[in-house]
Design a protein around this motif. Structure first.
Motif, PDB file in Angstrom:
ATOM      1  N   ALA A 132       0.845  -1.193   0.000  1.00 32.11           N
ATOM      2  CA  ALA A 132       0.000   0.000   0.000  1.00 32.11           C
ATOM      3  C   ALA A 132       0.884   1.248   0.000  1.00 32.11           C
ATOM      4  N   GLY A 133       0.491   2.252  -0.780  1.00 32.27           N
ATOM      5  CA  GLY A 133       1.224   3.513  -0.786  1.00 32.27           C
ATOM      6  C   GLY A 133       2.453   3.544  -1.659  1.00 32.27           C
ATOM      7  N   VAL A 134       2.725   2.481  -2.434  1.00 32.40           N
ATOM      8  CA  VAL A 134       3.910   2.476  -3.279  1.00 32.40           C
ATOM      9  C   VAL A 134       3.755   3.493  -4.410  1.00 32.40           C
ATOM     10  N   GLN A 135       4.858   4.144  -4.752  1.00 34.53           N
ATOM     11  CA  GLN A 135       4.884   5.149  -5.800  1.00 34.53           C
ATOM     12  C   GLN A 135       5.778   4.698  -6.945  1.00 34.53           C
ATOM     13  N   GLU A 136       5.577   5.291  -8.120  1.00 32.07           N
ATOM     14  CA  GLU A 136       6.576   5.214  -9.188  1.00 32.07           C
ATOM     15  C   GLU A 136       7.582   6.337  -8.946  1.00 32.07           C
ATOM     16  N   LEU A 137       8.690   6.297  -9.679  1.00 33.94           N
ATOM     17  CA  LEU A 137       9.678   7.359  -9.518  1.00 33.94           C
ATOM     18  C   LEU A 137       9.075   8.732  -9.811  1.00 33.94           C
ATOM     19  N   THR A 138       8.324   8.837 -10.904  1.00 34.60           N
ATOM     20  CA  THR A 138       7.748  10.133 -11.263  1.00 34.60           C
ATOM     21  C   THR A 138       6.742  10.598 -10.217  1.00 34.60           C
ATOM     22  N   SER A 139       5.824   9.722  -9.805  1.00 37.36           N
ATOM     23  CA  SER A 139       4.797  10.134  -8.844  1.00 37.36           C
ATOM     24  C   SER A 139       5.392  10.431  -7.468  1.00 37.36           C
ATOM     25  N   PRO A 148       6.240  20.571   2.590  1.00 38.44           N
ATOM     26  CA  PRO A 148       6.815  21.890   2.921  1.00 38.44           C
ATOM     27  C   PRO A 148       8.273  22.049   2.480  1.00 38.44           C
ATOM     28  N   LEU A 149       9.057  20.965   2.525  1.00 34.40           N
ATOM     29  CA  LEU A 149      10.467  20.975   2.115  1.00 34.40           C
ATOM     30  C   LEU A 149      11.279  22.033   2.854  1.00 34.40           C
ATOM     31  N   ALA A 150      11.220  21.971   4.178  1.00 38.84           N
ATOM     32  CA  ALA A 150      12.043  22.856   5.007  1.00 38.84           C
ATOM     33  C   ALA A 150      13.427  22.247   5.199  1.00 38.84           C
ATOM     34  N   PRO A 151      14.485  23.069   5.300  1.00 35.64           N
ATOM     35  CA  PRO A 151      15.828  22.533   5.523  1.00 35.64           C
ATOM     36  C   PRO A 151      15.853  21.574   6.704  1.00 35.64           C
ATOM     37  N   GLY A 152      16.463  20.408   6.483  1.00 34.37           N
ATOM     38  CA  GLY A 152      16.520  19.370   7.500  1.00 34.37           C
ATOM     39  C   GLY A 152      15.462  18.297   7.346  1.00 34.37           C
ATOM     40  N   ASP A 153      14.422  18.540   6.536  1.00 29.60           N
ATOM     41  CA  ASP A 153      13.377  17.533   6.323  1.00 29.60           C
ATOM     42  C   ASP A 153      13.956  16.312   5.610  1.00 29.60           C
ATOM     43  N   ARG A 154      13.414  15.139   5.952  1.00 28.54           N
ATOM     44  CA  ARG A 154      13.822  13.888   5.310  1.00 28.54           C
ATOM     45  C   ARG A 154      12.577  13.053   5.020  1.00 28.54           C
ATOM     46  N   HIS A 155      12.494  12.522   3.799  1.00 27.62           N
ATOM     47  CA  HIS A 155      11.354  11.702   3.400  1.00 27.62           C
ATOM     48  C   HIS A 155      11.860  10.392   2.801  1.00 27.62           C
ATOM     49  N   ALA A 156      11.208   9.283   3.172  1.00 30.76           N
ATOM     50  CA  ALA A 156      11.522   7.972   2.607  1.00 30.76           C
ATOM     51  C   ALA A 156      10.250   7.385   2.022  1.00 30.76           C
ATOM     52  N   LEU A 157      10.309   6.964   0.743  1.00 33.00           N
ATOM     53  CA  LEU A 157       9.119   6.487   0.047  1.00 33.00           C
ATOM     54  C   LEU A 157       9.378   5.137  -0.609  1.00 33.00           C
ATOM     55  N   PRO A 158       8.398   4.205  -0.529  1.00 35.84           N
ATOM     56  CA  PRO A 158       8.523   2.942  -1.265  1.00 35.84           C
ATOM     57  C   PRO A 158       8.304   3.201  -2.757  1.00 35.84           C
ATOM     58  N   ILE A 159       9.169   2.613  -3.592  1.00 34.23           N
ATOM     59  CA  ILE A 159       9.161   2.867  -5.029  1.00 34.23           C
ATOM     60  C   ILE A 159       9.068   1.549  -5.799  1.00 34.23           C
ATOM     61  N   VAL A 190      17.355  19.814  -2.669  1.00 35.63           N
ATOM     62  CA  VAL A 190      16.947  18.495  -2.195  1.00 35.63           C
ATOM     63  C   VAL A 190      17.871  17.457  -2.824  1.00 35.63           C
ATOM     64  N   ASP A 191      18.533  16.643  -1.996  1.00 33.50           N
ATOM     65  CA  ASP A 191      19.377  15.553  -2.489  1.00 33.50           C
ATOM     66  C   ASP A 191      18.594  14.248  -2.395  1.00 33.50           C
ATOM     67  N   VAL A 192      18.565  13.516  -3.499  1.00 40.57           N
ATOM     68  CA  VAL A 192      17.751  12.310  -3.596  1.00 40.57           C
ATOM     69  C   VAL A 192      18.641  11.092  -3.800  1.00 40.57           C
ATOM     70  N   THR A 193      18.429  10.075  -2.979  1.00 35.04           N
ATOM     71  CA  THR A 193      19.098   8.790  -3.129  1.00 35.04           C
ATOM     72  C   THR A 193      18.078   7.791  -3.659  1.00 35.04           C
ATOM     73  N   ALA A 194      18.315   7.289  -4.868  1.00 36.83           N
ATOM     74  CA  ALA A 194      17.410   6.324  -5.495  1.00 36.83           C
ATOM     75  C   ALA A 194      18.261   5.207  -6.079  1.00 36.83           C
ATOM     76  N   PRO A 195      18.385   4.073  -5.394  1.00 29.15           N
ATOM     77  CA  PRO A 195      19.250   2.985  -5.866  1.00 29.15           C
ATOM     78  C   PRO A 195      18.849   2.512  -7.264  1.00 29.15           C
ATOM     79  N   MET A 196      19.748   2.707  -8.228  1.00 29.57           N
ATOM     80  CA  MET A 196      19.525   2.236  -9.594  1.00 29.57           C
ATOM     81  C   MET A 196      20.779   1.537 -10.072  1.00 29.57           C
TER      82      MET A 196
END
Length: 281
Positions: A132-139, A148-159, A190-196
């Motif tokens: 449940a809640g899985v996203q594609e890379l684009t979405s 909000p994307l305030a400095p220091g925020d961190r988000h982790a999403l299932p892809i 925003v720095d993004v880590t996406a294992p590819m």
């Protein structure tokens, strides 16, 4: 270069995101550079809604020195404005004479994804379970742009990417001022880590600079590779019609079906046609 186009499709989703920050008719144009040379261009546009489903289009093609190798990508992501989850997507790609079509559909009720690839007259299909809640890379980037994307925020999403699943991590590093062909902007980085994986996969975090306002429009992106990096720079941005979008949403049903898949009619167009700018007062 094909991997460059695919990654740009992923990051370009920041150019179009959600009812609070974007609307049908929004358009973002980007210039793509590699090793300091112009290598291509990209266009992101929000199409006409089908109920609560908003199609977000991404087009990319090589030009300049890289235009010697003909690469074209046309991606549409069917984004559910109520759940903020994808219903499906379709990619048409033409890579140096090799054309293929990839389609994904998500059945949230059953927790199942269907992935179809058409290439050289052959068709393959895979079905597999999804959380449940899985996203594609684009979405995923559509969802992030709504935060909000305030400095220091961190988000982790299932892809989910094809049949592969992993976790994307996005960290907001701080605020910076960025200059592009489209102007100078106050941004959040925003720095993004996406294992590819694969020979053309990025080698490190993808860095994004988004306007420091609720719209969070993509201004600059930097993607490191084993040799050099790809940089995308904003050249033009046109907002959509938020008022018309809100009226459509009020009468929409959450069960609205996806539009029928269009038949394969050859490779994407060789040129990108931007929407004309609105006349001044």
């Amino acid at each position: 270069m094909a991997r460059i186009a695919a990654v740009l499709a992923m990051i370009a989703a920041f150019g179009s995101a959600g009812a609070a920050t974007f609307a049908p008719g929004e358009e973002t144009l980007l210039e793509v550079r590699y090793l300091g040379f112009v290598a291509g261009e990209a266009r992101i546009a929000v199409g006409r809604p089908e109920g609560v489903i908003w199609p977000v289009f991404f087009e990319a093609r090589t030009r300049g020195v890289a235009g010697l190798v003909d690469l074209r990508e046309h991606l549409v992501s069917y984004w559910d404005t109520r759940s903020r989850l994808p219903r499906g997507s379709e990619l048409r790609a033409f890579e140096a004479g090799d054309a293929h079509v990839d389609r994904a559909r998500f059945d949230r009720g059953r927790g199942e994804a269907t992935f179809v690839r058409e290439r050289k007259g052959r068709r393959s299909e895979k079905r597999f379970p999804i959380p449940a809640g899985v996203q594609e890379l684009t979405s995923a980037f559509l969802w992030l742009r709504l935060q909000p994307l305030a400095p220091g925020d961190r988000h982790a999403l299932p892809i989910i990417s094809g049949s592969r699943q992993f976790t994307l991590v996005a960290q907001v590093r701080g605020r910076e001022e960025v200059s592009t062909p489209g102007g100078k902007f106050r941004c959040v980085r925003v720095d993004v880590t996406a294992p590819m994986s694969g020979p053309g996969a990025p080698r490190g975090d993808i860095s994004l600079w988004l306007t420091d306002d609720p719209a969070h429009v993509i201004v600059r992106a930097a993607i490191p590779f084993s040799i050099g990096e790809v940089v995308a720079l904003l050249t033009r941005y046109l907002p959509g019609d938020a008022g018309a979008a809100e009226l459509r949403l009020r009468g929409a049903e959450t069960s609205a079906p996806l539009p029928a898949a269009a038949p394969v009619a050859g490779p994407p167009p060789a040129t990108l046609t931007p929407r004309a700018a609105a006349p001044g007062p």
